[in-house]
Design a protein around this motif. Structure first.
Motif, PDB file in Angstrom:
ATOM      1  N   ALA A 230      38.908  54.292  38.217  1.00  0.00           N
ATOM      2  CA  ALA A 230      38.639  54.006  36.811  1.00  0.00           C
ATOM      3  C   ALA A 230      39.351  52.733  36.357  1.00  0.00           C
ATOM      4  N   VAL A 231      40.611  52.570  36.789  1.00  0.00           N
ATOM      5  CA  VAL A 231      41.368  51.377  36.385  1.00  0.00           C
ATOM      6  C   VAL A 231      40.718  50.115  36.933  1.00  0.00           C
ATOM      7  N   PHE A 232      40.352  50.115  38.220  1.00  0.00           N
ATOM      8  CA  PHE A 232      39.822  48.903  38.837  1.00  0.00           C
ATOM      9  C   PHE A 232      38.376  48.619  38.454  1.00  0.00           C
ATOM     10  N   SER A 233      37.730  49.558  37.753  1.00  0.00           N
ATOM     11  CA  SER A 233      36.406  49.247  37.206  1.00  0.00           C
ATOM     12  C   SER A 233      36.511  48.211  36.092  1.00  0.00           C
ATOM     13  N   HIS A 234      37.740  48.039  35.573  1.00  0.00           N
ATOM     14  CA  HIS A 234      37.999  47.040  34.527  1.00  0.00           C
ATOM     15  C   HIS A 234      38.513  45.737  35.147  1.00  0.00           C
ATOM     16  N   TYR A 235      37.961  45.347  36.295  1.00  0.00           N
ATOM     17  CA  TYR A 235      38.531  44.207  37.013  1.00  0.00           C
ATOM     18  C   TYR A 235      38.469  42.914  36.213  1.00  0.00           C
ATOM     19  N   LYS A 236      37.475  42.758  35.380  1.00  0.00           N
ATOM     20  CA  LYS A 236      37.399  41.524  34.583  1.00  0.00           C
ATOM     21  C   LYS A 236      38.501  41.499  33.521  1.00  0.00           C
ATOM     22  N   GLU A 237      38.775  42.650  32.930  1.00  0.00           N
ATOM     23  CA  GLU A 237      39.857  42.729  31.951  1.00  0.00           C
ATOM     24  C   GLU A 237      41.214  42.524  32.627  1.00  0.00           C
ATOM     25  N   LEU A 238      41.358  43.033  33.848  1.00  0.00           N
ATOM     26  CA  LEU A 238      42.599  42.829  34.594  1.00  0.00           C
ATOM     27  C   LEU A 238      42.797  41.344  34.916  1.00  0.00           C
ATOM     28  N   GLU A 239      41.722  40.672  35.295  1.00  0.00           N
ATOM     29  CA  GLU A 239      41.807  39.230  35.569  1.00  0.00           C
ATOM     30  C   GLU A 239      42.284  38.464  34.343  1.00  0.00           C
ATOM     31  N   ALA A 240      41.865  38.909  33.185  1.00  0.00           N
ATOM     32  CA  ALA A 240      42.211  38.201  31.944  1.00  0.00           C
ATOM     33  C   ALA A 240      43.701  38.264  31.632  1.00  0.00           C
ATOM     34  N   VAL A 241      44.408  39.240  32.233  1.00  0.00           N
ATOM     35  CA  VAL A 241      45.855  39.351  32.004  1.00  0.00           C
ATOM     36  C   VAL A 241      46.644  39.027  33.268  1.00  0.00           C
ATOM     37  N   GLY A 242      46.013  38.283  34.184  1.00  0.00           N
ATOM     38  CA  GLY A 242      46.723  37.810  35.369  1.00  0.00           C
ATOM     39  C   GLY A 242      46.767  38.764  36.527  1.00  0.00           C
ATOM     40  N   LEU A 243      45.944  39.811  36.488  1.00  0.00           N
ATOM     41  CA  LEU A 243      45.878  40.766  37.591  1.00  0.00           C
ATOM     42  C   LEU A 243      44.495  40.701  38.221  1.00  0.00           C
ATOM     43  N   ALA A 244      44.224  41.629  39.139  1.00  0.00           N
ATOM     44  CA  ALA A 244      42.928  41.642  39.800  1.00  0.00           C
ATOM     45  C   ALA A 244      42.720  43.008  40.419  1.00  0.00           C
ATOM     46  N   ALA A 245      41.487  43.277  40.814  1.00  0.00           N
ATOM     47  CA  ALA A 245      41.189  44.483  41.584  1.00  0.00           C
ATOM     48  C   ALA A 245      41.454  44.192  43.053  1.00  0.00           C
ATOM     49  N   PRO A 246      41.480  45.217  43.896  1.00  0.00           N
ATOM     50  CA  PRO A 246      41.582  44.974  45.344  1.00  0.00           C
ATOM     51  C   PRO A 246      40.424  44.105  45.822  1.00  0.00           C
ATOM     52  N   GLN A 247      40.630  43.366  46.892  1.00  0.00           N
ATOM     53  CA  GLN A 247      39.605  42.449  47.393  1.00  0.00           C
ATOM     54  C   GLN A 247      38.301  43.168  47.713  1.00  0.00           C
ATOM     55  N   VAL A 248      38.397  44.417  48.198  1.00  0.00           N
ATOM     56  CA  VAL A 248      37.165  45.124  48.543  1.00  0.00           C
ATOM     57  C   VAL A 248      36.280  45.318  47.318  1.00  0.00           C
ATOM     58  N   ALA A 249      36.878  45.423  46.142  1.00  0.00           N
ATOM     59  CA  ALA A 249      36.076  45.615  44.936  1.00  0.00           C
ATOM     60  C   ALA A 249      35.184  44.404  44.676  1.00  0.00           C
ATOM     61  N   TYR A 250      35.709  43.206  44.912  1.00  0.00           N
ATOM     62  CA  TYR A 250      34.913  41.996  44.705  1.00  0.00           C
ATOM     63  C   TYR A 250      33.790  41.899  45.736  1.00  0.00           C
ATOM     64  N   ILE A 251      34.095  42.294  46.967  1.00  0.00           N
ATOM     65  CA  ILE A 251      33.073  42.272  48.018  1.00  0.00           C
ATOM     66  C   ILE A 251      31.940  43.231  47.671  1.00  0.00           C
ATOM     67  N   LEU A 252      32.294  44.431  47.228  1.00  0.00           N
ATOM     68  CA  LEU A 252      31.278  45.430  46.910  1.00  0.00           C
ATOM     69  C   LEU A 252      30.438  45.030  45.702  1.00  0.00           C
ATOM     70  N   HIS A 253      31.069  44.432  44.703  1.00  0.00           N
ATOM     71  CA  HIS A 253      30.288  43.963  43.548  1.00  0.00           C
ATOM     72  C   HIS A 253      29.332  42.846  43.962  1.00  0.00           C
ATOM     73  N   ALA A 254      29.794  41.969  44.851  1.00  0.00           N
ATOM     74  CA  ALA A 254      28.919  40.895  45.329  1.00  0.00           C
ATOM     75  C   ALA A 254      27.732  41.467  46.105  1.00  0.00           C
ATOM     76  N   LEU A 255      27.985  42.468  46.942  1.00  0.00           N
ATOM     77  CA  LEU A 255      26.903  43.108  47.693  1.00  0.00           C
ATOM     78  C   LEU A 255      25.916  43.801  46.757  1.00  0.00           C
ATOM     79  N   ARG A 256      26.474  44.452  45.737  1.00  0.00           N
ATOM     80  CA  ARG A 256      25.607  45.151  44.784  1.00  0.00           C
ATOM     81  C   ARG A 256      24.731  44.157  44.025  1.00  0.00           C
ATOM     82  N   ASP A 257      25.318  43.010  43.668  1.00  0.00           N
ATOM     83  CA  ASP A 257      24.545  41.983  42.963  1.00  0.00           C
ATOM     84  C   ASP A 257      23.405  41.443  43.817  1.00  0.00           C
ATOM     85  N   LYS A 258      23.564  41.530  45.146  1.00  0.00           N
ATOM     86  CA  LYS A 258      22.518  41.047  46.058  1.00  0.00           C
ATOM     87  C   LYS A 258      21.534  42.152  46.452  1.00  0.00           C
TER      88      LYS A 258
END
Length: 284
Positions: A230-258
């Motif tokens: 639930a926390v890492f579903s807010h990855y864009k909000e985390l980025e806005a405060v200098g944090l990020a989700a785990p790298q796998v989250a970005y990979i999976l979102h990229a795959l989903r977008d494709k």
């Protein structure tokens, strides 16, 4: 409920022109047996927060309860609290000072007033739990590797038999192998003993892999408090405060977008591998 923080505020340099509000109306409940990750950027208040939980810092206002007792009551025994809520600082090897590892680990129990036999039994048990090899027990702690020093320092706190173990960036400065070994040992300890553990970290991968719950601190306030997915579903909000989700989250979102039918909420490498394999199987 082992720890409750009730509207905690803390001001560094209060009543001076340089006053800084480090904690701002923090309310948290830490149940017995939970593995909690506390994350946040530098200066977010996470280390200040955990130092309140065993009374090292006293809140400017608010109350903290441990096992139903207010630790700010006039007659409350803070020494007893610190034996029950153990804190391992960042770079815990700086807590090592005795002639050998075993003597160092015995220090805490002896300081509680336990006799030599009981102190030594506790030390042996704690060193076994952290997985330090027996041939290192009587070496100088300063001759150990970085990871071994961390294990020895953690054992020193465990020997006091705390109900809660707080680890402030326990893997700072370690190489990936040493980091994984320490965190695996901590997770094993929590699983086998049911101890409440709070892990302060800046590594999203670490908290995603090991903890049951994540508290995100930002500017002294609790920004999120939920399970990792639930926390890492807010990855864009985390980025806005200098944090990020785990790298796998970005990979999976990229795959989903494709167009791949993957679970973008997966947070660990194992979960990511599983959902990608299922998507490939369905595609066939």
């Amino acid at each position: 409920m082992s720890i409750i923080l009730d509207h905690i505020n803390y001001i560094y340099g209060g009543d001076t022109p340089l006053a800084v509000k480090a904690l701002d109306d923090v309310c948290l409940q830490i149940p017995d047996g939970q593995f909690v990750g506390i994350i946040g950027h530098t200066g977010s208040g996470k280390s200040t927060l955990v130092q309140h939980m065993n009374g090292l810092l006293k809140a400017s206002s608010g109350h903290i309860y441990f096992n139903g007792e207010d630790i700010y009551d006039k007659d409350y025994d803070l020494k007893r609290l610190r034996s029950k809520v153990g804190l391992v600082f960042q770079y815990p090897e700086h807590q090592l000072f005795e002639i050998d590892v075993f003597t160092d680990v015995c220090f805490g129990p002896k300081n509680l007033g336990l006799d030599k036999k009981e102190s030594e039994l506790r030390a042996f048990d704690a060193l076994r739990k952290v997985g330090l090899p027996a041939d290192l027990y009587y070496q100088s702690p300063f001759e150990l590797s970085g990871g071994q020093k961390r294990r020895a320092a953690i054992a020193g706190v465990l020997a006091m038999k705390p109900q809660v173990l707080i680890l402030d960036e326990p893997t700072a400065g370690l190489d990936p192998k040493g980091r994984d070994e320490i965190l695996d040992q901590i997770k094993t300890l929590q699983t086998e003993t049911g101890m409440t553990i709070l892990l302060v970290s800046h590594s999203m991968e670490d908290v995603a892999e090991y903890v049951d719950r994540i508290v995100v601190m930002n500017r002294g306030r609790v920004m999120y408090d939920d399970v990792p997915r639930a926390v890492f579903s807010h990855y864009k909000e985390l980025e806005a405060v200098g944090l990020a989700a785990p790298q796998v989250a970005y990979i999976l979102h990229a795959l989903r977008d494709k167009g791949f039918d993957v679970d973008a909420a997966a947070t660990t490498i194992g979960e990511a591998a599983d959902t990608i394999q299922k998507a490939l199987d369905r595609a066939r």
